[in-house]
Structure formats: C-alpha cells, structure tokens
Motif scaffolding. Structure first.
Motif, PDB file in Angstrom:
ATOM      1  N   LEU A 264       0.831  -1.202   0.000  1.00  0.00           N
ATOM      2  CA  LEU A 264       0.000   0.000   0.000  1.00  0.00           C
ATOM      3  C   LEU A 264       0.867   1.254   0.000  1.00  0.00           C
ATOM      4  CD1 LEU A 264      -2.777   1.359   0.162  1.00  0.00           C
ATOM      5  CD2 LEU A 264      -2.678   1.103   2.658  1.00  0.00           C
ATOM      6  N   MET A 265       1.933   1.237   0.777  1.00  0.00           N
ATOM      7  CA  MET A 265       2.831   2.392   0.805  1.00  0.00           C
ATOM      8  C   MET A 265       3.504   2.619  -0.544  1.00  0.00           C
ATOM      9  SD  MET A 265       4.549   2.357   4.607  1.00  0.00           S
ATOM     10  CE  MET A 265       3.543   2.827   6.036  1.00  0.00           C
ATOM     11  N   ARG A 266       3.821   1.516  -1.236  1.00  0.00           N
ATOM     12  CA  ARG A 266       4.430   1.676  -2.559  1.00  0.00           C
ATOM     13  C   ARG A 266       3.445   2.211  -3.579  1.00  0.00           C
ATOM     14  NH1 ARG A 266       7.581  -2.780  -0.645  1.00  0.00           N
ATOM     15  NH2 ARG A 266       6.147  -4.403  -1.356  1.00  0.00           N
ATOM     16  N   ALA A 267       2.147   2.139  -3.282  1.00  0.00           N
ATOM     17  CA  ALA A 267       1.130   2.644  -4.198  1.00  0.00           C
ATOM     18  C   ALA A 267       0.866   4.134  -4.031  1.00  0.00           C
ATOM     19  CB  ALA A 267      -0.180   1.871  -3.994  1.00  0.00           C
ATOM     20  N   CYS A 268       1.318   4.720  -2.920  1.00  0.00           N
ATOM     21  CA  CYS A 268       0.960   6.101  -2.590  1.00  0.00           C
ATOM     22  C   CYS A 268       2.114   7.071  -2.834  1.00  0.00           C
ATOM     23  CB  CYS A 268       0.478   6.181  -1.143  1.00  0.00           C
ATOM     24  SG  CYS A 268      -1.051   5.255  -0.849  1.00  0.00           S
ATOM     25  N   ASP A 269       1.793   8.376  -2.793  1.00  0.00           N
ATOM     26  CA  ASP A 269       2.771   9.422  -3.093  1.00  0.00           C
ATOM     27  C   ASP A 269       3.294  10.138  -1.857  1.00  0.00           C
ATOM     28  OD1 ASP A 269       2.559   9.590  -6.186  1.00  0.00           O
ATOM     29  OD2 ASP A 269       0.476   9.646  -5.508  1.00  0.00           O
ATOM     30  N   VAL A 270       2.504  10.184  -0.799  1.00  0.00           N
ATOM     31  CA  VAL A 270       2.882  10.880   0.422  1.00  0.00           C
ATOM     32  C   VAL A 270       2.058  10.294   1.558  1.00  0.00           C
ATOM     33  CG1 VAL A 270       1.175  12.722   0.045  1.00  0.00           C
ATOM     34  CG2 VAL A 270       3.179  13.180   1.484  1.00  0.00           C
ATOM     35  N   ALA A 271       2.595  10.319   2.774  1.00  0.00           N
ATOM     36  CA  ALA A 271       1.863   9.831   3.945  1.00  0.00           C
ATOM     37  C   ALA A 271       1.601  10.979   4.897  1.00  0.00           C
ATOM     38  CB  ALA A 271       2.640   8.733   4.660  1.00  0.00           C
ATOM     39  N   VAL A 272       0.415  10.969   5.503  1.00  0.00           N
ATOM     40  CA  VAL A 272       0.041  11.945   6.525  1.00  0.00           C
ATOM     41  C   VAL A 272      -0.228  11.163   7.801  1.00  0.00           C
ATOM     42  CG1 VAL A 272      -1.535  13.807   7.155  1.00  0.00           C
ATOM     43  CG2 VAL A 272      -1.026  13.377   4.734  1.00  0.00           C
ATOM     44  N   GLN A 273       0.558  11.428   8.849  1.00  0.00           N
ATOM     45  CA  GLN A 273       0.444  10.654  10.081  1.00  0.00           C
ATOM     46  C   GLN A 273       0.225  11.584  11.270  1.00  0.00           C
ATOM     47  OE1 GLN A 273       2.825  10.313  12.826  1.00  0.00           O
ATOM     48  NE2 GLN A 273       3.938  12.107  12.063  1.00  0.00           N
ATOM     49  N   ASN A 274      -0.227  10.997  12.394  1.00  0.00           N
ATOM     50  CA  ASN A 274      -0.556  11.840  13.552  1.00  0.00           C
ATOM     51  C   ASN A 274       0.084  11.380  14.858  1.00  0.00           C
ATOM     52  OD1 ASN A 274      -2.050   9.540  14.156  1.00  0.00           O
ATOM     53  ND2 ASN A 274      -3.993  10.606  14.433  1.00  0.00           N
ATOM     54  N   ALA A 275       1.005  10.398  14.801  1.00  0.00           N
ATOM     55  CA  ALA A 275       1.558   9.885  16.057  1.00  0.00           C
ATOM     56  C   ALA A 275       3.071   9.742  16.067  1.00  0.00           C
ATOM     57  CB  ALA A 275       0.916   8.535  16.394  1.00  0.00           C
ATOM     58  N   GLY A 276       3.700   9.598  14.917  1.00  0.00           N
ATOM     59  CA  GLY A 276       5.159   9.506  14.869  1.00  0.00           C
ATOM     60  C   GLY A 276       5.718   8.181  15.311  1.00  0.00           C
ATOM     61  N   GLY A 277       4.918   7.124  15.229  1.00  0.00           N
ATOM     62  CA  GLY A 277       5.364   5.820  15.699  1.00  0.00           C
ATOM     63  C   GLY A 277       5.911   4.942  14.586  1.00  0.00           C
ATOM     64  N   LEU A 278       5.643   3.641  14.697  1.00  0.00           N
ATOM     65  CA  LEU A 278       6.234   2.663  13.792  1.00  0.00           C
ATOM     66  C   LEU A 278       5.822   2.893  12.351  1.00  0.00           C
ATOM     67  CD1 LEU A 278       7.903   0.064  13.435  1.00  0.00           C
ATOM     68  CD2 LEU A 278       5.792  -1.229  13.846  1.00  0.00           C
ATOM     69  N   THR A 279       4.558   3.254  12.099  1.00  0.00           N
ATOM     70  CA  THR A 279       4.103   3.448  10.728  1.00  0.00           C
ATOM     71  C   THR A 279       4.895   4.541  10.033  1.00  0.00           C
ATOM     72  OG1 THR A 279       1.879   2.779  11.414  1.00  0.00           O
ATOM     73  CG2 THR A 279       2.085   3.820   9.270  1.00  0.00           C
ATOM     74  N   THR A 280       5.278   5.570  10.766  1.00  0.00           N
ATOM     75  CA  THR A 280       6.102   6.633  10.204  1.00  0.00           C
ATOM     76  C   THR A 280       7.444   6.091   9.738  1.00  0.00           C
ATOM     77  OG1 THR A 280       5.056   8.290  11.612  1.00  0.00           O
ATOM     78  CG2 THR A 280       7.212   8.844  10.696  1.00  0.00           C
ATOM     79  N   LEU A 281       8.072   5.247  10.557  1.00  0.00           N
ATOM     80  CA  LEU A 281       9.358   4.658  10.191  1.00  0.00           C
ATOM     81  C   LEU A 281       9.206   3.737   8.989  1.00  0.00           C
ATOM     82  CD1 LEU A 281      10.645   3.773  13.771  1.00  0.00           C
ATOM     83  CD2 LEU A 281      11.233   5.780  12.385  1.00  0.00           C
ATOM     84  N   GLU A 282       8.104   3.000   8.934  1.00  0.00           N
ATOM     85  CA  GLU A 282       7.862   2.111   7.796  1.00  0.00           C
ATOM     86  C   GLU A 282       7.708   2.901   6.505  1.00  0.00           C
ATOM     87  OE1 GLU A 282       5.632  -1.434  10.374  1.00  0.00           O
ATOM     88  OE2 GLU A 282       4.442   0.114   9.355  1.00  0.00           O
TER      89      GLU A 282
END
Length: 358
Positions: A264-282
């Motif tokens: 899914l991340m390879r399908a997208c252009d930018v990520a918007v996150q609200n916690a700064g945890g593991l998903t951000t590092l991924e």
C-alpha cells in the motif's frame, strides 16, 4: 552441540508499535542464531489489570484525547513516575518465573516492562543483562530504566534525553523496520495501484493513525481532500466505526486493517500521520515522503516536535500550508546507524553472524 543463547523479549499490545518493534527484533535475533521468547507484559500483571490498562488507554484516546497531554506530563513528575513503577512491579512474580533459568539477555520495548525489569535489578533478582529498545523518537521519564545495562534510541536527540534522565548507557541505532518496507522497484507501483483499485494518474495521500485509528482522522481526511492536490487513502486499522463513517461520507478510498501495508505504501505518493510511531518509520523506509498533521496529544505532539527538529518529518500546523506540504515534501529515508539486533546479540554474548537484509 552448542546450546542457543536465550533472549526474553517483552512488549505490549497497546497499539501496534511496541509489538511491531519486538517482532522485527525477534526475527533479526533468531537470524543470528539466538532463541527468542516473546511475552506480552500486560499478561504478567495480576488478574485482568493488564487488559484494563490497555482498554483504558484506548478509551482515553477515543473519548478525551486532550487529557493524554496532561496525564503524560504528570507521569513525568517523580511522584507519579514512582507510582507507575510500583504498578509495573506487580508483574514481578510472573516475570521472575519466566526469567528462570536466567536468559542471556532481556529486552523491553514497552515502558512499564522496562520499569518492572529495573525493579528486579534493583532488588538483586535479575542477574541477566537488560536492554531497553525505545520505539518513539521522543523520550519520557517512564521509558528510562536506570538499572538497565543499555538503552537503544532511534536518534541522537532521544539518546541524549535518555542519558539526561539517568540511563547509564544510551546509544543510537537504526530504527527496526521489516525488510518488506522498501522503495518500489520497476513496475511495482503500478501493480500496487491496480491491486488496491487506485487510478494510475491519481496523487494519493496515505492517511494513517495507528492500529486503533484514533485522532482527528475525519478532519485530516477532509482537509486533505479540500486541498485538491491529493486524494486521501485512509487506513482505519481496527476502528470499524470510523471506516463506516468515512464510507458513508463518500470518501472513495477507505480501508480497515491492512495486511499488506508495504505494498500500500508503494502505491501512494505521500503519507500523513498523527503519532510519529512505527508506521512513520515504515513509510520512511519505503521511500515515502511523510508529514505530521493534526497530531495526537501527548506522545504524538512530542514525537512531532522531535521528528521536525531532526529533519525527518515536517510538522504542519496550519491547514493553509497543507497543500504545499503534500506537494513539496521529499522522502527523508531512515537515519543511518548500526543494526540494533547486532548490538543486542553482542550484549547477549552471541558470536558475530553475517545476516542478509531479507
């Protein structure tokens, strides 16, 4: 025949970040020939206390997220930090049982587990070396166990803060992210978009809010849509009520729990996150630009400040600046550093082993 050195790894099912880091550390340590036993610290507390703590934290973030700001600040004071330590020590009897016979190393990725291990060391009941792996870019008093032999931090700012709070030894190592999180190769982006049903020419903003789908997710989604420069792809995690509300509101790309987040991340252009945890590092490991927007109170805000300060993830606080951030933010990549599993294996007395990334 050589006996495998045993490592006991303590995590907790609060969110997915602590467990995610523990799972990847376990994989890497096993690849180095160590035996790894993973345990959920919440199950070591008496009765249903652990599940009650998990449920209470979840409800707080859903119902009164602003209260986490002052509660986290209060837990940073000596009296309440001491009280939290006493709560953690209730896991002592079950913890001592699973640490008998003594392992070669004990590793914690969860603050209360770190406090419980520190209590056992203080009382002379734990001869094995203890390491604490910090899962967040920012540091709070509760994540530091002064009796631990080693704290591993994901950035220099966190390492310095950990030493300031009394850690005898704190080093910086690369954050642990599963190898499946990597930039897209030739043709992978198009195949990922086809798999998830996304249009080939759309600019997609991946909206993530942890495994529980908490925070101002609907407002984030509306603000991203209002910019007109990207279409939101919202991951609701296990929050089915949120998923149904967004679908009812007409948001075109809404997902629940995603088993193939790397694709899914390879399908997208930018990520918007609200916690700064593991998903951000991924996302950073996937080569995906990341911005912080409408972050969670408490650890979300402290993480956002650190990530912005060290130049990894810009924090956007003004909706008027969101469109520009969605268009111009560039992928930072993970900060360089040693593999923490190599450091931990050395602390456990294991011989050096060459390990491939896959």
């Amino acid at each position: 025949m050589a006996v495998e050195a045993r490592v006991v790894l303590l995590s907790a099912r609060i969110g997915a970040g602590h467990d995610g880091a523990a799972a990847e550390l376990a994989r890497r340590l096993r690849a180095r020939g160590l035996r790894v036993d993973r345990h959920d610290f919440l199950d070591l507390l008496p009765g249903r206390l652990g599940q009650w703590l998990c449920d209470a934290y979840h409800r707080e973030l859903e119902i009164a997220p602003g209260s986490w700001d002052w509660l986290l600040a209060a837990l940073g004071t000596a009296p309440l930090a001491w009280l939290a330590g006493r709560l953690a020590a209730l896991a002592g009897p079950k913890l001592r049982a699973l640490l008998d016979p003594a392992p070669a190393l004990v590793v914690s990725t969860y603050p209360l587990a770190s406090q419980a291990l520190g209590d056992l060391r203080r009382r002379g009941l734990l001869p094995a070396p203890v390491a604490v792996y910090l899962t967040d870019p920012s540091v709070h008093r509760l994540v530091v166990a002064s009796r631990a032999d080693l704290h591993i931090a994901p950035n220099r700012h966190a390492a310095a803060a950990t030493r300031h709070l009394g850690a005898p030894r704190a080093i910086t190592a690369q954050p642990v992210v599963a190898p499946s999180f990597r930039p897209a190769g030739a043709g992978e982006r198009d195949r990922a978009r086809e798999k998830f049903g996304f249009g080939p020419g759309e600019r997609l903003a991946l909206v993530v809010s942890g495994s529980w789908g908490v925070g101002e997710v609907e407002a984030i989604t509306a603000d991203v849509s209002a910019t007109g420069v990207a279409r939101p792809v919202v991951v609701c995690g296990r929050n089915e009520a949120l998923r149904h509300r967004l679908i009812a509101a007409g948001v075109p790309h809404v997902l629940g729990w995603v088993d193939d987040m790397p694709e899914l991340m390879r399908a997208c252009d930018v990520a918007v996150q609200n916690a700064g945890g593991l998903t951000t590092l991924e996302a950073l490991a996937s080569g995906l630009p990341v911005i912080t927007y409408r972050c969670l109170p408490g650890h979300g805000r402290t993480n956002a400040r650190v990530l912005d300060r060290i130049g990894l993830v810009p924090a956007v606080t003004d909706p008027a600046a969101l469109a520009d951030a969605l268009l111009t933010t560039r992928a930072a990549g993970l900060p360089p550093g040693d593999d923490p599993a190599t450091v931990l294996a050395r602390l456990a007395g294991a011989p050096a082993v060459e390990v491939t990334a896959a």
